[in-house]
Every structure is written in structure tokens, then in C-alpha cells.
Scaffold this active site. Structure first.
Site, mmCIF file in Angstrom:
data_model
loop_
_atom_site.group_PDB
_atom_site.id
_atom_site.type_symbol
_atom_site.label_atom_id
_atom_site.label_comp_id
_atom_site.label_asym_id
_atom_site.label_seq_id
_atom_site.Cartn_x
_atom_site.Cartn_y
_atom_site.Cartn_z
ATOM 1 N N ASP A 1 34.421 69.744 111.514
ATOM 2 C CA ASP A 1 34.383 70.210 110.127
ATOM 3 C C ASP A 1 35.590 71.057 109.729
ATOM 4 O O ASP A 1 35.621 71.627 108.627
ATOM 5 C CB ASP A 1 33.081 70.959 109.860
ATOM 6 N N ASP B 1 29.051 62.375 108.064
ATOM 7 C CA ASP B 1 29.681 63.468 107.322
ATOM 8 C C ASP B 1 31.191 63.512 107.572
ATOM 9 O O ASP B 1 31.966 63.973 106.735
ATOM 10 C CB ASP B 1 29.095 64.826 107.734
HETATM 11 N N1 GLY Z 1 27.835 68.296 107.232
HETATM 12 C C1 GLY Z 1 26.611 68.914 107.529
HETATM 13 C C2 GLY Z 1 25.589 68.705 106.490
HETATM 14 O O1 GLY Z 1 25.792 67.950 105.545
HETATM 15 O O2 GLY Z 1 24.541 69.312 106.628
#
Ligand code: GLY
Length: 376
Positions: A89, A150
Site C-alpha cells: 500500500d 486492491d
Molecule cells: N485496501 C484495503 C481495503 O480496501 O480495505
């Protein structure tokens, strides 16, 4: 309520939040309408920075500018301290902070910080399974060769790094990862797995699974929305039609499986009842994905009408049923988001990313400002 009034309401909440949050970063609320605050330990800190940059781009308010710069300064400290950078992330974190400041202010130090972040993300490339490892240390038993949908929103940092440096390896690896995501995370009926496991030693595909969805084989609505937006952005960069086609297929699935008020429940495969928690953040991401997708669909494409209607009806419902509209006692923009209903973590709360994407959608609609996934 029109887009302009809605943006003005978000600005009044943000001005109050600058005072409330100080140097800290909001994540989610915990049932009380107040944001839980942290100090650079998670994946979400960039969204507050992104809200401040969008708010500044719209308002040109120097107080908001100063607060936005302060967040980037703290992202610099996080980088220097190498604090909690060992996950994929990095893309969310530094696209909406350092890269945003570069896009808005053309600040060279911020550009270099964002490029440094891209280099950290590249360290998560695993050469045997040919993917970016989402979570955990290299060789981790469960997560060593696991991808999650994600991550498609983390890849734009790498596309941008190639544009900035002329070094194609960032985008080359990102493309292999996007291809793998398309092949294994998106199913034949256009629904999606949240995550997929590969064998670390051979790279062979093992199985789909979930972390936040209802079941391993169900479709977590936020994951589907990440896919709609992520593949549209992959198309923007690579211009290969199958990315646009995948975004379109996933968007149709999302739209066709919504309840009557056009805002997603937290998973598409749940028994849908009035008491089932929503995820308004999934719908906000979906709208931004649609707005990106619409930029690439030819003017005479018959699907434009469907996606235009999806934007209009989703936003109408978010504005009239979910938006706090500047209410001074509420710290978020969008009520009824869910972080992880399955894990009983903020199942019906404010999500800072829901607020970010809601504001991004409003600014795209009102001023054509697209957020910080690519240069504008
Ligand atoms: N990227 C983590 C979520 O969407 O919870």
C-alpha cells in the site's frame, strides 16, 4: 444538492477536521461518528493527505495548503524512519501525499519522495511467482505469493515512476502483475476474488480466497470497485483494450448487483436484508472508476448511457442518504461504510478512503480534477 454545494459542505467539515486531527491521521470511526486517529502505522494515511490536496486545489485556501504540506512532511519522516513500509500500500500512501504535492505544487523534493516510494514498492516484486507480494515479509508461509485486487490502485505509482524516470522496469513489472490480476482475480462471470494464492517455489496458481469478503468465493464489493478503477487506470497507461474491457465488465457486474438505493452492501453474495451493512466507500470508489472509464469510452459507445446513469444514480443516493453535508458533529463525509464486517472492524462507520473517493468524484464532476493517480 448540486456538486458545488456538496464540495462546500466537505470543505467546512475538512476545516474543522484540520483542527481536530492536528498531526494525526484519521482511519475509520468506531461507532461514535469520530475518527480513530493514528500516527503513520497503516495503509490509509494518504487519504487524509489526498483530501487536503483536493480541497486545496478547489479552494486555494492557504490554511488547507499548509495542512496538506504538513502531511507530506510527515510522510517524509515516515520514509526516513522506514516506518511500516513493508506492504504494497505504499502506492496509496505516497500517490495521494508526495505525488499529489508534486502534481499540485511542482515541488521537486516531493517528486523525489514519491519516486523513492516507487522503489520501495519494487522491493515487493517476487521474481518466481512474478507478482508484487501484498502483505507480510518475503517467504511468509501464507502471504509470500498472494495477490489482492486492491493492489491495482497501487500500480499507478509505478506507471508514473516510469514516465518520470524513463526506466521501463516499474511499468513492466506492474503490467505483469496487472495481467496476473486480470487472469486470476477476475472470474468468468465478471465477479472477482479478493485475493489469490500462488505457489512461492513454482509460481503455480493455487486458489482464490478472501480477507474481508463474506466467503472465499464471494465478491467483496470494495474489491470489485478497486478492480473497476484499477483496470481503467491500467488502460489509461498501457492503452491495451483488454484492460478497458475488464473494467467495463466489472462495472456492469457491480451496477447490476446493487440494491434498490444503488449503494453497495459489503459483499454481493450476502443474503440482502435491510439490516445488512452497506459499504458506501465501495460505491464512492465505483463512481470514480466509472468516471475514469467514461474518459476512455468512445462518444458513440452505447454503454455510455448506462454508465452515465450509474454515476448519476449512485451519486444521487450517496448525496441524499449517506452524506453528512457539513454536519459539525460528524467528522466524516459518508456514513455507512464498512472496513471489515467479517472481522467486526468498523462495520458501519466513516472510512477515510470513502471520504477521499467521494470528494474525488465530486471534483471530477464539478471541475474535471481527477485525483492523484496520474499527472494532470
Ligand atoms: N485496501 C484495503 C481495503 O480496501 O480495505
Amino acid at each position: 444538492m448540486n456538486w458545488k454545494s456538496a464540495i462546500e459542505h466537505t470543505l467546512s467539515t475538512t476545516r474543522l477536521n484540520i483542527k481536530r486531527f492536528g498531526d494525526s491521521f484519521p482511519i475509520v470511526s468506531l461507532g461514535d461518528g469520530k475518527y480513530h486517529l493514528t500516527d503513520h502505522t497503516g495503509w490509509t494515511e494518504g487519504f487524509w493527505s489526498g483530501i487536503l490536496w483536493l480541497s486545496y486545489e478547489y479552494s486555494k485556501d492557504p490554511e488547507i495548503h499548509a495542512a496538506a504540506i504538513q502531511t507530506v512532511d510527515s510522510f517524509k519522516k515516515r520514509m526516513e524512519a522506514e516506518q511500516e513500509l513493508d506492504h504494497h500500500d505504499i502506492g496509496f500512501l505516497y500517490s495521494l501525499s508526495a505525488k499529489a504535492r508534486w502534481i499540485v505544487d511542482k515541488d521537486e523534493e516531493s517528486r523525489l519522495l514519491a519516486l523513492q516510494a516507487a522503489d520501495i514498492l519494487m522491493k515487493r516484486w517476487r521474481s518466481v511467482p512474478q507478482l508484487f507480494q501484498a502483505w507480510g515479509p518475503e517467504g511468509d508461509h501464507d502471504n509470500g505469493a498472494r495477490i489482492i485486487i486492491d493492489c491495482l490502485m497501487n500500480l499507478p505509482l509505478l506507471y508514473w515512476a516510469t514516465e518520470q524516470t524513463g526506466d521501463s522496469s516499474y511499468a513492466d513489472y506492474a503490467k505483469i502483475h496487472a495481467e496476473k490480476s486480470r487472469r486470476f482475480l477476475v472470474r468468468g462471470d465478471d465477479s472477482s476474488f479478493h485475493t489469490f494464492y500462488f505457489d512461492q517455489l513454482t509460481g503455480n496458481a493455487i486458489r482464490g480466497g478472501t480477507a474481508q469478503g463474506y466467503q472465499d468465493v464471494s465478491t467483496w464489493t470494495r474489491g470489485q470497485a478497486w478492480g473497476v478503477y484499477g483496470f481503467a487506470l491500467a488502460y489509461r497507461y498501457f492503452k491495451e483494450p483488454h484492460y478497458l474491457e475488464t473494467s467495463i465488465r466489472m462495472a456492469r457486474y457491480f451496477w447490476e448487483h446493487l440494491p434498490a438505493d444503488h449503494v453497495a452492501y459489503w459483499d454481493f453474495d450476502l443474503p440482502q436484508e435491510d439490516s445488512t451493512p452497506r459499504d458506501s466507500s465501495a460505491s464512492a470508489i465505483f463512481v470514480c472508476g466509472l468516471l475514469e472509464l467514461l474518459e476512455h469510452l468512445p462518444e458513440d459507445d452505447p454503454q455510455r448511457a448506462l454508465f452515465g446513469e450509474a454515476v448519476e444514480k449512485s451519486m444521487d443516493s450517496l448525496l441524499n442518504r449517506y452524506f453528512t453535508a457539513g454536519s459539525p458533529s460528524e467528522e466524516g463525509f459518508l456514513r455507512h461504510g464498512s472496513y471489515s464486517v467479517r472481522g467486526n472492524s468498523s462495520p458501519d462507520d466513516f472510512m477515510i478512503w470513502g471520504d477521499y473517493f467521494f470528494l474525488e468524484a465530486l471534483l471530477r464532476l464539478q471541475k474535471g480534477v481527477p485525483g492523484y493517480w496520474y499527472e494532470h
